[in-house]
Design a protein around this motif. Structure first.
Motif, PDB file in Angstrom:
ATOM      1  N   THR A   5       0.590  -1.418   0.094  1.00  0.00           N
ATOM      2  CA  THR A   5      -0.270  -0.126  -0.033  1.00  0.00           C
ATOM      3  C   THR A   5       0.578   0.972   0.149  1.00  0.00           C
ATOM      4  O   THR A   5       1.966   1.476   0.874  1.00  0.00           O
ATOM      5  CB  THR A   5      -0.389   0.097   1.380  1.00  0.00           C
ATOM      6  N   ALA A   6       0.054   2.107  -0.917  1.00  0.00           N
ATOM      7  CA  ALA A   6       1.273   4.004  -0.693  1.00  0.00           C
ATOM      8  C   ALA A   6      -0.405   4.617  -0.031  1.00  0.00           C
ATOM      9  O   ALA A   6      -0.913   4.510  -0.649  1.00  0.00           O
ATOM     10  CB  ALA A   6       1.730   3.580  -2.086  1.00  0.00           C
ATOM     11  N   LEU A  15      -2.437  -2.315  -3.296  1.00  0.00           N
ATOM     12  CA  LEU A  15      -1.582  -2.069  -5.288  1.00  0.00           C
ATOM     13  C   LEU A  15      -1.743  -4.232  -5.077  1.00  0.00           C
ATOM     14  O   LEU A  15      -1.220  -4.264  -4.269  1.00  0.00           O
ATOM     15  CB  LEU A  15       0.109  -2.841  -5.460  1.00  0.00           C
ATOM     16  N   GLY A  48       4.827  -1.703  -8.960  1.00  0.00           N
ATOM     17  CA  GLY A  48       3.710  -1.087  -8.684  1.00  0.00           C
ATOM     18  C   GLY A  48       2.940  -0.378  -9.705  1.00  0.00           C
ATOM     19  O   GLY A  48       2.313   0.518  -9.731  1.00  0.00           O
ATOM     20  N   TYR A  51      -2.554  -1.574 -11.660  1.00  0.00           N
ATOM     21  CA  TYR A  51      -3.353  -1.280 -10.609  1.00  0.00           C
ATOM     22  C   TYR A  51      -4.387  -2.722 -10.141  1.00  0.00           C
ATOM     23  O   TYR A  51      -5.343  -2.372  -8.503  1.00  0.00           O
ATOM     24  CB  TYR A  51      -3.672   0.210 -10.510  1.00  0.00           C
ATOM     25  N   TRP A 104       1.958   7.488  -9.637  1.00  0.00           N
ATOM     26  CA  TRP A 104       3.225   6.139  -8.755  1.00  0.00           C
ATOM     27  C   TRP A 104       4.368   6.837  -7.978  1.00  0.00           C
ATOM     28  O   TRP A 104       4.812   8.418  -8.610  1.00  0.00           O
ATOM     29  CB  TRP A 104       3.783   5.837 -10.117  1.00  0.00           C
ATOM     30  N   MET A 108       5.538   3.041  -3.975  1.00  0.00           N
ATOM     31  CA  MET A 108       4.785   1.798  -3.960  1.00  0.00           C
ATOM     32  C   MET A 108       6.085   0.665  -3.629  1.00  0.00           C
ATOM     33  O   MET A 108       5.281  -0.321  -4.016  1.00  0.00           O
ATOM     34  CB  MET A 108       4.087   2.022  -4.772  1.00  0.00           C
TER      35      MET A 108
END
Length: 124
Positions: A5-6, A15, A48, A51, A104, A108
């Motif tokens: 996760t970001a 992700l 990453g 999605y 992005w 990530m």
């Protein structure tokens, strides 16, 4: 393949496949994870950039992003994704949606991917 996760503007963004991902979609994720980034020694999934992967009645939609706008490999990467997914039994069509939200970020990247990149001489 791992899920990470970001942070985004207001919430968390996951992700990778989640609990709602079907086994067929999981198979598609695994195939995309075999595609290397053309510039960096990791896969598109590890980067990453992927999605979402969704399938409905044979129609597959891949939602993805790029680390920067104007990437010279846009078409090449999209062709690679379509080429690996189209031959799969049950896939009738592949659509790629390029999205820029969330943007992005190197955040990530999983720690092991960051280490792999550092070992390849890429600073983060």
């Amino acid at each position: 393949m791992s899920t990470n996760t970001a942070p985004t503007n207001t919430d968390e963004f996951t992700l990778g496949p989640d609990a709602e991902t079907s086994s067929f979609e999981q198979e598609l994720w695994t195939l995309i994870d075999e595609i290397p980034d053309p510039h960096i020694p990791v896969s598109l999934v590890e980067m990453g950039m992927i999605y979402e992967v969704n399938e409905r009645d044979g129609d597959v939609t891949v939602e993805m992003t790029f680390p920067c706008m104007g990437c010279p490999a846009y078409e090449f990467i999209q062709t690679d994704i379509k080429s690996i997914l189209r031959p799969v039994e049950g896939v009738e069509s592949v659509t790629i949606d390029i999205v820029w939200d969330p943007v992005w970020s190197k955040d990530m990247l999983e720690p092991e991917v960051q280490e792999k990149m550092r070992n390849a001489g890429i600073s983060l």
